[in-house]
Design a protein around this motif. Sequence first.
Motif, mmCIF file in Angstrom:
data_model
loop_
_atom_site.group_PDB
_atom_site.id
_atom_site.type_symbol
_atom_site.label_atom_id
_atom_site.label_comp_id
_atom_site.label_asym_id
_atom_site.label_seq_id
_atom_site.Cartn_x
_atom_site.Cartn_y
_atom_site.Cartn_z
ATOM 1 N N GLU A 181 0.845 -1.196 0.000
ATOM 2 C CA GLU A 181 0.000 0.000 0.000
ATOM 3 C C GLU A 181 0.879 1.246 0.000
ATOM 4 O OE1 GLU A 181 -4.019 -0.379 2.074
ATOM 5 O OE2 GLU A 181 -2.695 -1.488 3.411
ATOM 6 N N VAL A 233 -0.635 0.487 -3.914
ATOM 7 C CA VAL A 233 -0.224 -0.498 -4.911
ATOM 8 C C VAL A 233 0.634 0.175 -5.974
ATOM 9 C CG1 VAL A 233 -2.225 -1.997 -4.569
ATOM 10 C CG2 VAL A 233 -2.338 -0.149 -6.243
ATOM 11 N N LYS A 234 1.467 -0.622 -6.621
ATOM 12 C CA LYS A 234 2.337 -0.085 -7.663
ATOM 13 C C LYS A 234 1.509 0.299 -8.888
ATOM 14 C CE LYS A 234 6.323 -2.862 -6.258
ATOM 15 N NZ LYS A 234 7.253 -3.953 -6.631
ATOM 16 N N PRO A 235 1.909 1.327 -9.594
ATOM 17 C CA PRO A 235 1.169 1.725 -10.810
ATOM 18 C C PRO A 235 1.216 0.606 -11.856
ATOM 19 C CG PRO A 235 2.735 3.423 -10.133
ATOM 20 C CD PRO A 235 3.046 2.216 -9.312
ATOM 21 N N LEU A 236 0.169 0.513 -12.642
ATOM 22 C CA LEU A 236 0.129 -0.463 -13.733
ATOM 23 C C LEU A 236 1.089 -0.050 -14.846
ATOM 24 C CD1 LEU A 236 -3.729 -0.968 -14.012
ATOM 25 C CD2 LEU A 236 -2.082 -2.830 -13.678
ATOM 26 N N GLN A 251 -2.592 -0.094 -18.152
ATOM 27 C CA GLN A 251 -3.356 1.043 -17.623
ATOM 28 C C GLN A 251 -4.298 1.598 -18.682
ATOM 29 O OE1 GLN A 251 -2.927 2.479 -14.275
ATOM 30 N NE2 GLN A 251 -4.896 3.364 -14.903
ATOM 31 N N PRO A 260 0.556 -8.039 -12.926
ATOM 32 C CA PRO A 260 0.642 -7.345 -11.633
ATOM 33 C C PRO A 260 -0.719 -7.407 -10.942
ATOM 34 C CG PRO A 260 0.490 -5.742 -13.405
ATOM 35 C CD PRO A 260 0.528 -7.101 -14.057
ATOM 36 N N GLN A 299 -2.191 -7.381 -7.947
ATOM 37 C CA GLN A 299 -2.736 -6.405 -7.005
ATOM 38 C C GLN A 299 -3.102 -5.101 -7.703
ATOM 39 O OE1 GLN A 299 -0.170 -5.942 -3.571
ATOM 40 N NE2 GLN A 299 0.194 -8.135 -3.417
ATOM 41 N N SER A 300 -2.258 -4.671 -8.638
ATOM 42 C CA SER A 300 -2.518 -3.419 -9.363
ATOM 43 C C SER A 300 -3.730 -3.549 -10.269
ATOM 44 C CB SER A 300 -1.283 -3.031 -10.183
ATOM 45 O OG SER A 300 -0.146 -2.908 -9.347
ATOM 46 N N ALA A 358 -6.934 -3.577 -8.106
ATOM 47 C CA ALA A 358 -7.190 -2.266 -7.489
ATOM 48 C C ALA A 358 -7.948 -1.323 -8.428
ATOM 49 C CB ALA A 358 -5.874 -1.624 -7.077
ATOM 50 N N HIS A 359 -7.945 -1.624 -9.722
ATOM 51 C CA HIS A 359 -8.587 -0.720 -10.690
ATOM 52 C C HIS A 359 -10.109 -0.843 -10.608
ATOM 53 C CE1 HIS A 359 -9.461 1.452 -14.353
ATOM 54 N NE2 HIS A 359 -8.177 1.770 -14.479
#
Length: 520
Positions: A276, A278-281, A286, A352, A354-355, A358-359
Amino acid sequence: MKWVLLLSLIYYLSDVEGLKVLVCYPLPMKSISILGQAAVRHLIEAGHDVTYITVYPLNIKAKNLRQIDISSNTALLANDETMTMGYFLHNKLERNHPYQLQKIALEAARMTLNHENVKKLLEDPNERFDVIIADLIESEVYAGFSVLYNCPMVWLYSMGAHWQVLRLIDVASNPAYDPDYLSPNMPPFTFAQRVEELWSRIYWQYLKTFYTQPEERKIYEAVFGPLVAKRGRTLPDYEDVIFNASLILANEHDATLNRASTPQNFKYIGGCHIEEPVKPLPKDLQDLIDNSKNGVIYFSMGSVLQSKSLPKELVTELLQMFGEFKQTVIWKFEDNSLVNVPKNVRIVNWAPQQSILAHPNVRMFISHGGQLSSLETIHFGKPIIGVPVFFDQYTNIYKAVQNGYALKVPFSQNLPKDLKPAINLMLTDDRYANKAKELSALYHDRLTAPGAVFLHWVEYVVRTRGAHHLRSPARHVPLYQRLYLDLIALILTIVSVLIYILSKICKKKHVKRNDQKKRN
């Protein structure tokens, strides 16, 4: 005032002095190692010195991290056909054989403790550690580290409060309402299921007592006996050691139903592997997800069960089925050779996860139901379509279905046909998404983040020299006393004596009456 500030600063600096921590993750399973990697990340960020015994070394350069490479352990499962998608597709198993898992854990321990890099560490008389953190899956032999270094033992368990681990610090929970982690049964049980759960415990304990544990004892004595002797101490009995852990930290959370009650030294840290923020896609993903007007379906079967091992016909049918939807489908598939991929399907070798989850445009997660993936769905509030294959995946998916945010689809040759109506239902019925968000709110409603909880309890165990005050008194009570067998024996003895005395009295009266009849 300056002196007060200076003394306060000195106090706080001394209070956060870095610990020397040994973290051991010996199983050649990437999904399980993710939890070990998270533990290492939190520890080194907190300034502690970490020695990490690992099958999968981290690509991290940090002064306070030393890695002991045991990547040769991958040979243990490299040619094991029983761990492939094809095997499970043709052998429908909802419960793995317990001896198979005990044997894998036993052999991993043997390979790890006899590895040249580990032996070099153990044989160094100058090494010392403040606490040991080890993975707890079907083997407790790593408790020997705490004996060698004379420090507290903390188990890091990748699942929840199951009886196999609770027995190490308390008493095993009741099989009438608590299934083990390999069970597809969910409470409330039927009569047959209660019998099944009871038998599975008896059988597991039988295998452990008469087959696995004697071998673990041999490894423990052979490896740690000479090392402890060199340090002028006597090796404690194996059973005394494995039941002497200070704490068990479990990768579970409070936002699920039907959790077993736990002792004070059993703590939940579920979600501590989730970074936390999360890393950017990556930019391509993206843009893809941002521009998916109808939402995104994410499909991944994890790291151990790779989609590329599915039969080609099944892969073709899945692609055709996904192509019928308006939604974008992101499929983690570990091969670039796929042809005739529909326009709405994006194949990625690595995702990725988690990334992606998260979207806000991601509508659902089609998953094997591993514990880490299950936690991530709750963390990010996404509904799940579970396709469980082995290990604890059935338990996780059945629990998710019972909690109302998941659908289960069987892993079979009919997977595309079974998956399509489940996807349609989840796209049109908001109950699953709403329930996922509700549980996510429960998950996030806690005093502090799970990573901070993990650090607190590790440091707490060291500060309190083993946290003995948290330990359950049940571990010091013999089984016959817990079951009141001595009281039952006493009552039976008294009853037997009374019956014997009464029978004697009755017999004498009967003889006396017979004598009177004869005289008459």
